[in-house]
Design a protein around this motif. Sequence first.
Motif, PDB file in Angstrom:
ATOM      1  N   SER A  71       5.928  41.118 -33.642  1.00 25.85           N
ATOM      2  CA  SER A  71       5.941  40.319 -32.543  1.00 25.85           C
ATOM      3  C   SER A  71       6.311  41.247 -31.344  1.00 25.85           C
ATOM      4  O   SER A  71       6.606  42.501 -31.352  1.00 25.85           O
ATOM      5  CB  SER A  71       6.762  39.038 -32.770  1.00 25.85           C
ATOM      6  OG  SER A  71       8.048  39.645 -33.047  1.00 25.85           O
ATOM      7  N   GLN A  72       6.273  40.767 -30.071  1.00 25.96           N
ATOM      8  CA  GLN A  72       6.549  41.332 -28.888  1.00 25.96           C
ATOM      9  C   GLN A  72       8.359  41.357 -28.771  1.00 25.96           C
ATOM     10  O   GLN A  72       8.877  40.772 -29.515  1.00 25.96           O
ATOM     11  CB  GLN A  72       6.257  40.557 -27.800  1.00 25.96           C
ATOM     12  CG  GLN A  72       4.622  40.609 -27.497  1.00 25.96           C
ATOM     13  CD  GLN A  72       4.344  39.683 -26.277  1.00 25.96           C
ATOM     14  OE1 GLN A  72       5.287  38.853 -25.810  1.00 25.96           O
ATOM     15  NE2 GLN A  72       3.200  39.503 -25.960  1.00 25.96           N
ATOM     16  N   LYS A  73       8.727  42.228 -27.992  1.00 28.00           N
ATOM     17  CA  LYS A  73      10.127  42.626 -28.056  1.00 28.00           C
ATOM     18  C   LYS A  73      10.835  41.233 -27.529  1.00 28.00           C
ATOM     19  O   LYS A  73      10.234  40.626 -26.659  1.00 28.00           O
ATOM     20  CB  LYS A  73      10.674  43.873 -27.039  1.00 28.00           C
ATOM     21  CG  LYS A  73      10.015  45.044 -27.532  1.00 28.00           C
ATOM     22  CD  LYS A  73      10.849  46.179 -26.614  1.00 28.00           C
ATOM     23  CE  LYS A  73      10.340  47.501 -27.202  1.00 28.00           C
ATOM     24  NZ  LYS A  73      11.365  48.510 -27.221  1.00 28.00           N
ATOM     25  N   GLN A  74      12.084  41.130 -27.809  1.00 23.47           N
ATOM     26  CA  GLN A  74      12.846  40.076 -27.559  1.00 23.47           C
ATOM     27  C   GLN A  74      12.317  38.536 -28.393  1.00 23.47           C
ATOM     28  O   GLN A  74      12.840  37.456 -27.772  1.00 23.47           O
ATOM     29  CB  GLN A  74      12.944  39.865 -26.088  1.00 23.47           C
ATOM     30  CG  GLN A  74      13.477  41.117 -25.325  1.00 23.47           C
ATOM     31  CD  GLN A  74      14.944  41.393 -26.026  1.00 23.47           C
ATOM     32  OE1 GLN A  74      16.006  40.858 -26.319  1.00 23.47           O
ATOM     33  NE2 GLN A  74      15.136  42.725 -26.246  1.00 23.47           N
ATOM     34  N   THR A  75      11.371  38.894 -29.248  1.00 19.74           N
ATOM     35  CA  THR A  75      10.794  37.885 -29.944  1.00 19.74           C
ATOM     36  C   THR A  75      10.868  37.717 -31.386  1.00 19.74           C
ATOM     37  O   THR A  75      10.772  39.060 -32.011  1.00 19.74           O
ATOM     38  CB  THR A  75       9.326  37.593 -29.565  1.00 19.74           C
ATOM     39  OG1 THR A  75       9.069  37.524 -28.244  1.00 19.74           O
ATOM     40  CG2 THR A  75       8.684  36.637 -30.186  1.00 19.74           C
ATOM     41  N   VAL A  76      11.571  36.792 -31.953  1.00 21.16           N
ATOM     42  CA  VAL A  76      11.597  36.788 -33.484  1.00 21.16           C
ATOM     43  C   VAL A  76      10.479  36.226 -34.251  1.00 21.16           C
ATOM     44  O   VAL A  76       9.694  35.165 -33.419  1.00 21.16           O
ATOM     45  CB  VAL A  76      13.059  36.176 -34.002  1.00 21.16           C
ATOM     46  CG1 VAL A  76      14.090  36.904 -33.593  1.00 21.16           C
ATOM     47  CG2 VAL A  76      12.907  34.465 -33.411  1.00 21.16           C
ATOM     48  N   LYS A  77      10.029  36.476 -35.494  1.00 16.54           N
ATOM     49  CA  LYS A  77       8.992  35.963 -35.852  1.00 16.54           C
ATOM     50  C   LYS A  77       9.528  35.358 -37.192  1.00 16.54           C
ATOM     51  O   LYS A  77      10.326  36.017 -38.077  1.00 16.54           O
ATOM     52  CB  LYS A  77       8.024  36.939 -36.455  1.00 16.54           C
ATOM     53  CG  LYS A  77       6.514  36.404 -36.822  1.00 16.54           C
ATOM     54  CD  LYS A  77       5.381  37.259 -37.008  1.00 16.54           C
ATOM     55  CE  LYS A  77       4.807  37.200 -35.791  1.00 16.54           C
ATOM     56  NZ  LYS A  77       3.464  38.410 -36.197  1.00 16.54           N
ATOM     57  N   ILE A  78       9.383  34.065 -37.604  1.00 11.92           N
ATOM     58  CA  ILE A  78       9.913  33.226 -38.812  1.00 11.92           C
ATOM     59  C   ILE A  78       8.684  32.902 -39.645  1.00 11.92           C
ATOM     60  O   ILE A  78       7.847  32.198 -39.033  1.00 11.92           O
ATOM     61  CB  ILE A  78      10.783  32.016 -38.225  1.00 11.92           C
ATOM     62  CG1 ILE A  78      11.762  32.787 -37.361  1.00 11.92           C
ATOM     63  CG2 ILE A  78      11.310  31.433 -39.588  1.00 11.92           C
ATOM     64  CD1 ILE A  78      12.675  31.517 -36.716  1.00 11.92           C
ATOM     65  N   THR A  79       8.478  33.273 -40.789  1.00 10.12           N
ATOM     66  CA  THR A  79       7.596  32.952 -41.700  1.00 10.12           C
ATOM     67  C   THR A  79       8.445  31.840 -42.623  1.00 10.12           C
ATOM     68  O   THR A  79       9.551  31.976 -43.076  1.00 10.12           O
ATOM     69  CB  THR A  79       7.246  34.040 -42.623  1.00 10.12           C
ATOM     70  OG1 THR A  79       6.689  35.281 -41.803  1.00 10.12           O
ATOM     71  CG2 THR A  79       6.206  33.713 -43.397  1.00 10.12           C
TER      72      THR A  79
END
Length: 152
Positions: A43-51
Motif C-alpha cells: 500500500s501507499q505510505k501511511q496506509t495499513v492494509k488489512i487482509t
Amino acid sequence: MPGRIVAATKDYLSQWKKTQNRFYTVPIEPSVHGDGTICWAKSQKQTVKITVDAALFDDKNGTDVGLIERDHSGALLLAKSRLFREIMRPSLAKAVAGKEVLSWLKEMRWETAIIESDCLVVQSIHTTICMQSRLGLLIEECKRLMKSLNNM
C-alpha cells in the motif's frame, strides 16, 4: 472443500514469502490464478492494509475469523483471530469477519486503511437491498460501521 482450503493456504503462503524478498520484482504481465505470482501489492505510505478471512473448523465446532495487518512496506504489524463457537454458513462467516475488522478499525482509529477480502459479501455492503435474515442484519451493521469510518 478441505483440498481447496489447503491449496489456497499454500498459494497465499507462497505469495507472502515472495513479498518478503527485497529483490523480487512484480512481473509486468497479469498474473493467472495459481501461477505463484504476487497477487498482494504494497500500500501507499501511511496506509495499513488489512487482509481478513473466515474459516470453518468442524473439529473445534466453530468458525474462526482472522485478520493480518501490514504496513506500506509489507511488514507484519498485527495478526489477530477470534473463534466463534458456532459452525456458520460460509457467507455468514465472511460477514462476521467483515464486521469484526470494521469494529476493530473503529477501535484502533486508523487514519487510512485498505481492507482486502475474497468475500462476495463485501459487494452486499454497497447495495441498497435489505435482507431480513441474520446475514442481512450483519451487512446492515457493516454499513453503519463503514459510515462511521473515514478513508476506508
